[in-house]
Design a protein around this motif. Structure first.
Motif, PDB file in Angstrom:
ATOM      1  N   ALA A 254      21.224   6.156  15.996  1.00  4.78           N
ATOM      2  CA  ALA A 254      20.540   4.804  16.016  1.00  4.78           C
ATOM      3  C   ALA A 254      21.657   3.596  16.406  1.00  4.78           C
ATOM      4  CB  ALA A 254      20.217   4.315  14.489  1.00  4.78           C
ATOM      5  N   TYR A 279      13.216   3.888  14.072  1.00  6.28           N
ATOM      6  CA  TYR A 279      14.073   4.904  13.775  1.00  6.28           C
ATOM      7  C   TYR A 279      14.205   5.065  12.130  1.00  6.28           C
ATOM      8  CZ  TYR A 279      18.168   7.883  13.707  1.00  6.28           C
ATOM      9  OH  TYR A 279      18.979   8.851  13.413  1.00  6.28           O
ATOM     10  N   THR A 383      14.325   8.217  19.070  1.00  4.90           N
ATOM     11  CA  THR A 383      13.755   7.723  17.579  1.00  4.90           C
ATOM     12  C   THR A 383      13.216   8.807  16.734  1.00  4.90           C
ATOM     13  OG1 THR A 383      12.797   5.765  18.867  1.00  4.90           O
ATOM     14  CG2 THR A 383      12.116   6.232  16.608  1.00  4.90           C
ATOM     15  N   GLY A 386      15.299  10.440  13.606  1.00  5.51           N
ATOM     16  CA  GLY A 386      15.180   9.998  12.444  1.00  5.51           C
ATOM     17  C   GLY A 386      14.065  10.775  11.395  1.00  5.51           C
TER      18      GLY A 386
END
Length: 478
Positions: A254, A279, A383, A386
């Motif tokens: 991130a 995220y 992303t 996550g």
């Protein structure tokens, strides 16, 4: 549920979950502060990652202080003052840290900003040492990791709205447009946060949370009882490295994403907040999904909730961004990526070792896709990390403290110490990006996931040798 296990103590669990929210709010907000500080203080990408390093190294310093005081007292601090008082003390320390943002913002001091974040995280270190094993203890062992996953879902509600609120505080109503950044504007949200820390500390003090949970005090959990130190348990030692690399890949993915989107895709700093929010919302989506088993023992209802929970969490993300007046069009396609998460969750069957293995492999695939593709495909791939990081913390934590009995709080402190990985790995990836390029630097995350695949395979045998089987424990609750 089994009659030998008490049901989840919701009256105690709900107030406890509030501290998980704060950890997420502040941690994700750092990802907005990083590019802002980078521009305001004219920092390199590596130097900008000092924000992550200052924040996460505090967890290690806090754990070392915890152990040092325990040695001087010849007694574990939490066993002495109680779990509830430990939370109150941790929140008070964090509140003190937020006060530093006022002079730091007024004087434009990067060093004072870092000091404030360090003290906030120092308080978080104590809170985490208490709250994680406590969340596992407030109900049956068969759903302990799911309860910790649920708390993580609340944590990620904080990570979802944190970047948006801090971005709004800095950029005002012109999010998504070129705007003038004001370092001074960060002081108000952090002072408000400090007041919230103190308010929750008072509420927790008068809550029904136990000072000494019976399941932690009494449970020995394994064939090999009475070891003098938590470090004599191999599941903990290997789990400490697991926490280090897990937090490392979660945070570095991130915190380096803004630089990737700026350099490769031409995004403005003020346009990146919704993607950082996505995220961290991905972690919320995954954790709401993984927490289903803690809600009900009804298998039919669980099957329904496994599909409802992730899209409900995704709906929260869309709603928050709609309120912030962001264009939602780029995010609808993400609903398809969530199907991969649901399939992985079903395949794991609630077993923390199997879940750790499957999700870590998917993390490697996601990073691989992000490194070998351009445009928005790469953004969605990075992303989605996550999603696959979402349940790793409760899996590693539960596996690492299993069977520790009276050494649980000591083991928890050792694990919290390794949150340092968030700062070290972020800084290392930032440094590597200056050598091999920002996109290729995500190879650092691949190596982190590779270790987690190893740990998932190795810890299963270690626990089996100690008479601990999560297949048996989980089948009790079915």
């Amino acid at each position: 549920m089994s009659t030998e296990n008490s049901p989840t103590k919701w009256g105690q669990f709900i107030p406890l979950a509030s501290v998980f929210f704060f950890w997420g709010f502040v941690a994700a907000s750092n990802d907005i502060l990083i590019p802002v500080f980078k521009e305001a203080f004219n920092l390199s990408q590596g130097e900008s990652q000092l924000v992550s390093l200052a924040f996460y190294i505090a967890y290690t310093v806090g754990s070392l202080i915890y152990m040092g005081i325990s040695i001087l007292m010849k007694q574990d601090i939490i066993n002495k003052i109680g779990y509830k008082n430990g939370l109150v003390l941790g929140l008070s320390i964090s509140a003190l840290g937020t006060l530093l943002f006022y002079p730091a913002a007024n004087t434009g001091s990067f060093a004072l900003m870092l000091s404030g974040l360090f003290i906030v995280a120092l308080g978080f270190s104590l809170q985490q040492t208490v709250a994680n094993p406590l969340a596992i203890a407030l109900g049956p062992i068969s759903t302990g990791s799911q309860r910790l996953t649920m708390a993580g879902g609340i944590n990620n509600f904080g990570t979802t709205i944190g970047p948006l609120i801090v971005s709004f505080a800095i950029f005002g109503t012109s999010i998504g447009k070129t705007s003038t950044m004001s370092i001074e504007s960060v002081k108000i949200p952090y002072l408000v946060l400090g007041l919230a820390f103190l308010l929750v500390a008072v509420l927790l003090k008068f809550s029904s949370l136990p000072d000494k949970p019976e399941t932690i005090v009494e449970e020995e959990g394994s064939k090999e009882k009475g070891r003098s130190s938590a470090l004599k348990y191999p599941q903990l030692v290997l789990g400490m490295i697991g926490i280090f690399v897990y937090v490392g890949v979660e945070v570095s993915t991130a915190s380096n994403l803004p630089a990737y989107m700026e350099q490769k895709l031409g995004f403005a700093i003020s346009e990146i907040a919704p993607y950082i929010s996505l995220y961290w919302a991905s972690l919320m989506i995954g954790r709401w999904t993984g927490a289903v088993e803690a809600f009900t023992s009804d298998l039919s209802l669980r099957k329904i909730l496994r599909f409802v929970a992730p899209y409900l969490a995704f709906g929260v993300f869309l709603a928050v961004n709609a309120i912030a007046k962001h264009d939602l069009t780029p995010f609808y396609v993400y609903a398809l990526v969530i199907l991969v998460l649901i399939a992985a969750d079903i395949a794991s069957k609630g077993n923390p070792a199997r879940m750790l293995l499957i999700f870590s492999l998917l993390g490697i695939i996601a990073l691989g896709v992000g490194m070998t593709n351009d445009g928005m495909v790469s953004v969605y791939a990075f992303t989605s990390v996550g999603l696959f990081c979402s349940t790793l913390w409760p899996c590693i934590f539960t596996l690492a403290v299993s069977g520790l009995g009276k050494n649980t709080s000591q083991g928890s402190s050792f694990l919290i110490m390794m949150i340092l990985g968030g700062g070290v790995v972020s800084w290392f990836q930032g440094y590597m990006s200056e050598i091999i390029g920002i996109q290729a630097s995500y190879i650092v995350g691949v190596l982190c996931f590779a270790y987690l695949v190893f740990y998932a395979w190795r810890v299963k045998g270690i626990l089996r040798d100690q008479g601990i089987s999560f297949n048996e424990k989980i089948s009790v609750g079915h």
